[in-house]
Write a protein that holds these residues in place. Structure first.
Motif: not given
Lengths: 364, 364
Positions: B268, B280-281, B291-292, B260, B264, B287-288, B284-285, B277
């Motif tokens: 991108f 800008v993202a 976290r994992f 996955l 992504l 943080h993703f 978030i990515l 994108a």
């Protein structure tokens, strides 16, 4: 190896639909059937359900309605479904695959979104297993990064499997992939906890020996052991495992995918900047969803029966149920049950185990 | 239930490090140790390795160097590691947990990024299991959507487990979570293919009975059956399963996460708009990833031994290896081996099975 494509495809395929099964019943199954009919001119449908519920289809072309009076609910115990609801849509649908008094069956394949345990039990009771198969198995596909799909079985029908059962799963899975994808000799991996032959339980090690012997006899394209991550790598076409392990692997994957997409969704919603990013990233996230959305590859095969049964997710929507109808149609058209039977006979012969002489019931 | 927090934490913790283990050896382990020392003033380190390789640490404070002459490689067979390399960094590190002639051990916990099979075999041979434990197990944590972490065991040490073994894993896992997270009575789920008690193999059903009995006797906070997706839902604190199933579930998850994130990343990169994108993202990515990222929760516990051993991923970088040092430190500080022993004694007593009278070897 010469088993693939040895059977002529069917000219027409009669798909029997349990219209009452699943979380949504006819409100999902009927629209899916209508679209399926339009896109499959060589298909005929046999719709089984409560008379009033399936009445909207009474004027559809290439469509026969078979009324019944009962429904197997998603939480009916297997015993209730099997012994007490003999006029259920599920049971009546499966009955269509059996030859009637003049020796002919009324359908080539059944699709149901009903209770899995009941569907397996009724299918097994009504249809019996193919000679040489001890236990039917449930096979489904999972997207991989090749990109393509990995077929995996068993996914929960059998919790304790012997080495012989795992060999049978490998043979049935090979026949399934040949029938659905046209791959002549799909590769088979044995799910284990390491690549070396000394890994795993005694049962797994014995299964490895049987699989190697079948490969040496030209009956299987056996790759060897694979590990959990190989399912998604697409290392092999078919991953064989017992139903306990297969079910855990599948549900673990579903849980992880749910967590990761939920996390991304929540993060993109949380911040204004992120909302903007989501807008820009939209085509990517849509492509992501399309590629990995389980709705798109719905339809698990119940393999090893004298008749062909496909299981749709209970929660399927019309789009997803239509995918299951399509997979079932393809498998029936390519005469999957006979392919499985041929492969089993050849494998048993190669292993010098005499197959019993009872023939497989013809699909039509 | 009153087992938690019955032991005073250690004032100082002596962490023994196998500096040669893992894919990268001292180039990863030494920088990790240096940072760990700086952030843990109550820790002392015992560094085991080839003299030249560990020499850079000779002037570090709170640090003892123990030279050795051999290294267990990542692909050494267990027999070679166990019988032929008696002066390996792994073996010498584990020896530090044993009492010497004056009855004192030189370390409280070992951390190694070496070959898992060898580490388990040597640990078991040198340290022996706690009385009442037949087989050690490997436990690790997995991020869940609660959000928090689910502890899972066994992850591959034991391929065929009896119901009794699964009960022992539940007890050991409870002690681990109590020691590391301070949760007094962490909840335990039995990994199965359905929530009903009639589901699963005979072994699983028997394990369910033992777990319910232990819960009724006040020895465990038993939730009942859980399924694969519950690992990521965070339904329970601890998921118990046999090592085959646990290993498959873990590697399947790793494979899916890899697919996955790879998808992504590729998407991108592919389009100009997508590159924008991604920019800008980016938060978030990131943080993703944070976290994992499995690097952040590195460090699996080998449970059930008369001594405490932690396994780091072989491919760990310095950041990740430092996490494993931290987890090992916390477990030793909270006297995990004694907690496991206490719990086991109580559970056996509650089950009216007399524990043998051999005491657990004190950690120091």
């Amino acid at each position: 190896m010469s088993h693939a494509h040895s059977l002529t495809p069917l000219d027409r395929v009669r798909v029997v639909v349990d219209c009452m099964g699943g979380d949504h019943g006819p409100s999902v199954t009927l629209p899916a059937c209508k679209e399926f009919l339009a896109s499959h001119p060589e298909a005929d449908l046999v719709l089984v359900g409560i008379a009033d519920a399936i009445a909207p289809a009474s004027q559809w072309p290439r469509c026969t309605l078979v009324p019944c009076t009962e429904i197997v609910s998603m939480d009916d115990p297997i015993e209730v479904a099997l012994r007490r609801k003999k006029d259920s849509s599920m049971r009546v649908a499966i009955n269509q695959l059996k030859a009637d008094a003049d020796g002919k069956a009324r359908g080539d394949v059944v699709v149901s979104a009903g209770n899995t345990g009941a569907l397996m039990a009724i299918s097994r009771y009504v249809l019996k297993t193919i000679d040489g198969i001890d236990r039917p198995a449930i096979a489904s596909v999972i997207p991989n990064e090749r990109p393509g799909f990995t077929t995996m079985l068993d996914l929960g029908a059998n919790v304790d499997c012997s080495a012989e059962h795992l060999l049978q799963f490998a043979v049935m899975g090979s026949a399934l992939v040949s029938a659905l994808d046209g791959t002549a000799e799909p590769s088979v991996g044995l799910l284990n906890i390491g690549s070396e032959v000394i890994k795993g339980s005694d049962t797994i090690k014995q299964a490895g020996e049987l699989l190697r012997a079948a490969a040496n006899a030209g009956q299987l394209n056996y790759y060897g052991n694979v590990e959990g991550n190989d399912i998604f790598k697409g290392t092999v076409d078919i991953v064989v495992c017992d139903g306990f392990v297969g079910n855990v692997a599948l549900k673990t994957s579903e849980g992880l995918a749910h967590m990761l997409t939920g996390f991304l969704r929540a993060e993109f919603k949380r911040h204004l900047m992120a909302k903007f990013a989501a807008l820009v990233a939209w085509p990517i996230l849509r492509h992501f969803k399309k590629r990995f959305d389980p709705r798109g590859y719905n339809g698990a095969a119940l393999l090893g029966l004298q008749g062909l049964v496909f299981k749709s997710h209970g929660s399927a929507d019309a789009y997803s149920f239509r995918q299951a109808l399509g997979r079932a149609y393809d498998a029936a058209r390519n005469r999957l049950p006979e392919q499985v039977h041929e492969r089993i006979v050849e494998t048993l012969r190669a292993a010098e185990l005499p197959p019993k002489d009872e023939p497989v019931r013809p699909a039509a």
